[in-house]
Design a protein around this motif. Structure first.
Motif, PDB file in Angstrom:
ATOM      1  N   LEU A 142      35.278  34.182  49.372  1.00 35.10           N
ATOM      2  CA  LEU A 142      35.574  35.323  48.500  1.00 35.10           C
ATOM      3  C   LEU A 142      34.803  35.220  47.195  1.00 35.10           C
ATOM      4  CD1 LEU A 142      39.426  35.684  49.050  1.00 35.10           C
ATOM      5  CD2 LEU A 142      37.664  37.357  49.681  1.00 35.10           C
ATOM      6  N   TRP A 143      34.731  34.029  46.666  1.00 34.29           N
ATOM      7  CA  TRP A 143      33.982  33.791  45.426  1.00 34.29           C
ATOM      8  C   TRP A 143      32.501  34.104  45.634  1.00 34.29           C
ATOM      9  CZ3 TRP A 143      30.645  29.396  44.627  1.00 34.29           C
ATOM     10  CH2 TRP A 143      30.194  29.260  43.318  1.00 34.29           C
ATOM     11  N   ARG A 144      31.930  33.607  46.733  1.00 37.02           N
ATOM     12  CA  ARG A 144      30.515  33.853  47.024  1.00 37.02           C
ATOM     13  C   ARG A 144      30.242  35.336  47.239  1.00 37.02           C
ATOM     14  NH1 ARG A 144      26.588  30.060  48.332  1.00 37.02           N
ATOM     15  NH2 ARG A 144      25.461  32.011  48.130  1.00 37.02           N
ATOM     16  N   ALA A 145      31.190  36.042  47.852  1.00 40.49           N
ATOM     17  CA  ALA A 145      30.997  37.465  48.141  1.00 40.49           C
ATOM     18  C   ALA A 145      30.758  38.275  46.867  1.00 40.49           C
ATOM     19  CB  ALA A 145      32.198  38.019  48.896  1.00 40.49           C
ATOM     20  N   MET A 146      31.337  37.840  45.754  1.00 46.29           N
ATOM     21  CA  MET A 146      31.140  38.572  44.499  1.00 46.29           C
ATOM     22  C   MET A 146      29.677  38.550  44.075  1.00 46.29           C
ATOM     23  SD  MET A 146      34.463  37.595  42.193  1.00 46.29           S
ATOM     24  CE  MET A 146      33.895  35.943  41.896  1.00 46.29           C
ATOM     25  N   PHE A 147      28.952  37.530  44.468  1.00 43.28           N
ATOM     26  CA  PHE A 147      27.571  37.375  44.042  1.00 43.28           C
ATOM     27  C   PHE A 147      26.582  37.611  45.187  1.00 43.28           C
ATOM     28  CE2 PHE A 147      30.474  34.742  41.630  1.00 43.28           C
ATOM     29  CZ  PHE A 147      30.329  35.329  40.384  1.00 43.28           C
ATOM     30  N   ILE A 172      36.468  38.211  55.002  1.00 42.01           N
ATOM     31  CA  ILE A 172      35.518  37.566  54.092  1.00 42.01           C
ATOM     32  C   ILE A 172      35.990  36.154  53.760  1.00 42.01           C
ATOM     33  CG2 ILE A 172      34.563  37.614  51.746  1.00 42.01           C
ATOM     34  CD1 ILE A 172      34.571  40.731  52.028  1.00 42.01           C
ATOM     35  N   ALA A 173      37.277  36.011  53.495  1.00 41.69           N
ATOM     36  CA  ALA A 173      37.825  34.687  53.186  1.00 41.69           C
ATOM     37  C   ALA A 173      37.573  33.714  54.340  1.00 41.69           C
ATOM     38  CB  ALA A 173      39.319  34.784  52.884  1.00 41.69           C
ATOM     39  N   LYS A 174      37.648  34.223  55.535  1.00 42.14           N
ATOM     40  CA  LYS A 174      37.486  33.369  56.722  1.00 42.14           C
ATOM     41  C   LYS A 174      36.023  33.091  57.043  1.00 42.14           C
ATOM     42  CE  LYS A 174      38.686  33.361  61.630  1.00 42.14           C
ATOM     43  NZ  LYS A 174      39.242  34.171  62.721  1.00 42.14           N
ATOM     44  N   GLY A 175      35.173  34.141  57.017  1.00 43.01           N
ATOM     45  CA  GLY A 175      33.816  33.968  57.508  1.00 43.01           C
ATOM     46  C   GLY A 175      32.698  34.413  56.589  1.00 43.01           C
ATOM     47  N   GLY A 176      33.020  34.850  55.397  1.00 46.86           N
ATOM     48  CA  GLY A 176      31.999  35.298  54.465  1.00 46.86           C
ATOM     49  C   GLY A 176      31.710  36.780  54.595  1.00 46.86           C
ATOM     50  N   LEU A 177      30.947  37.275  53.653  1.00 44.11           N
ATOM     51  CA  LEU A 177      30.657  38.706  53.558  1.00 44.11           C
ATOM     52  C   LEU A 177      29.986  39.243  54.813  1.00 44.11           C
ATOM     53  CD1 LEU A 177      30.821  41.065  51.510  1.00 44.11           C
ATOM     54  CD2 LEU A 177      28.534  40.428  50.753  1.00 44.11           C
ATOM     55  N   ARG A 178      29.060  38.498  55.351  1.00 41.18           N
ATOM     56  CA  ARG A 178      28.294  38.977  56.506  1.00 41.18           C
ATOM     57  C   ARG A 178      29.127  39.016  57.801  1.00 41.18           C
ATOM     58  NH1 ARG A 178      24.951  40.035  53.135  1.00 41.18           N
ATOM     59  NH2 ARG A 178      23.282  38.825  52.250  1.00 41.18           N
ATOM     60  N   GLY A 218      38.099  25.380  40.502  1.00 44.94           N
ATOM     61  CA  GLY A 218      39.152  25.261  41.512  1.00 44.94           C
ATOM     62  C   GLY A 218      39.225  26.485  42.401  1.00 44.94           C
ATOM     63  N   PHE A 219      39.132  27.661  41.794  1.00 49.00           N
ATOM     64  CA  PHE A 219      39.158  28.901  42.576  1.00 49.00           C
ATOM     65  C   PHE A 219      37.963  28.945  43.523  1.00 49.00           C
ATOM     66  CE2 PHE A 219      38.147  33.241  43.577  1.00 49.00           C
ATOM     67  CZ  PHE A 219      39.378  33.815  43.819  1.00 49.00           C
ATOM     68  N   ALA A 220      36.777  28.619  43.012  1.00 52.45           N
ATOM     69  CA  ALA A 220      35.564  28.658  43.837  1.00 52.45           C
ATOM     70  C   ALA A 220      35.662  27.676  45.005  1.00 52.45           C
ATOM     71  CB  ALA A 220      34.339  28.346  42.980  1.00 52.45           C
ATOM     72  N   ALA A 221      36.206  26.499  44.756  1.00 53.48           N
ATOM     73  CA  ALA A 221      36.330  25.488  45.814  1.00 53.48           C
ATOM     74  C   ALA A 221      37.362  25.892  46.863  1.00 53.48           C
ATOM     75  CB  ALA A 221      36.689  24.138  45.202  1.00 53.48           C
ATOM     76  N   GLU A 222      38.438  26.534  46.425  1.00 55.73           N
ATOM     77  CA  GLU A 222      39.521  26.903  47.348  1.00 55.73           C
ATOM     78  C   GLU A 222      39.288  28.244  48.032  1.00 55.73           C
ATOM     79  OE1 GLU A 222      43.169  26.738  45.111  1.00 55.73           O
ATOM     80  OE2 GLU A 222      42.693  24.725  44.384  1.00 55.73           O
TER      81      GLU A 222
END
Length: 195
Positions: A106-111, A24-30, A98-102
């Protein structure tokens, strides 16, 4: 289930969460695919579904970790800070940015995970989310000492949603947002108005 079988199942669960989190960190949830996870974990495809009810449950385990990380990060950002509640909210919001930018994926996956308040959500997931919200409600309770618990919860969620929206629109460079270099200014303008 014997102790050894339970231990193996738990070890596989942790490995799958680690692998899914990295993907997920590398390519997103999908980008997470069950066959790839099974191959990387060195297990049969069916073993994933013995460890987790479905991929949604695996995604929730990753998101639970991320919510806990955000809660810890928010608390640590103001740990040694001698400042009023508004300033602490600003500092935590900047840490959130900062967390969202870095850790954007992973941040997007939560939503991005399709969940609603009508879905059955495990208690541990709600506890992880509550841990993040407690960091916000603490300073808010100082600003509004007479506010009842229900109103404080609503204010906490309103503030989180506001900051999240500013961060999301800014990082995605949406026309309705602000340029990324002005996100901190916008957050600060909003949070300084709370009194």
């Amino acid at each position: 289930m014997s102790g050894k079988v339970a231990a193996r199942k738990e070890a596989l669960r942790e490995k799958l969460v680690d692998l899914a989190e990295a993907q997920i960190a590398k390519g997103g949830l999908r980008s997470v695919k069950a066959r790839d996870l099974a191959k990387d974990a060195g297990c049969a495809l069916g073993a994933i579904y013995n460890a987790f009810e479905d991929l949604q449950a695996l995604y929730m385990a990753v998101n639970g970790r991320t919510f806990r990380r955000l809660g810890i990060m928010a608390a640590q950002s103001v740990e040694d800070v001698q400042a009023g509640p508004n300033e602490r909210l600003i500092i935590m919001s900047e840490a959130y940015l900062g967390f969202a930018a870095e850790n954007t994926n992973l941040w997007r996956a939560m939503f991005d995970l399709e969940m609603s308040t009508d879905d059955e959500v495990p208690d541990w997931y709600l506890v992880a989310l509550a841990g993040l919200f407690e960091n916000i409600s603490g300073p808010l309770s100082e600003i509004y000492p007479d506010m009842d618990a229900e109103s404080l919860d609503l204010m906490t969620r309103s503030l989180f949603s506001s900051v999240h929206g500013i961060v999301l629109l800014g990082l995605e460079k949406r026309i309705s947002g602000v340029p990324p270099e002005k996100i901190k200014i916008m957050i600060s303008m909003l949070l300084r108005q709370i009194s």
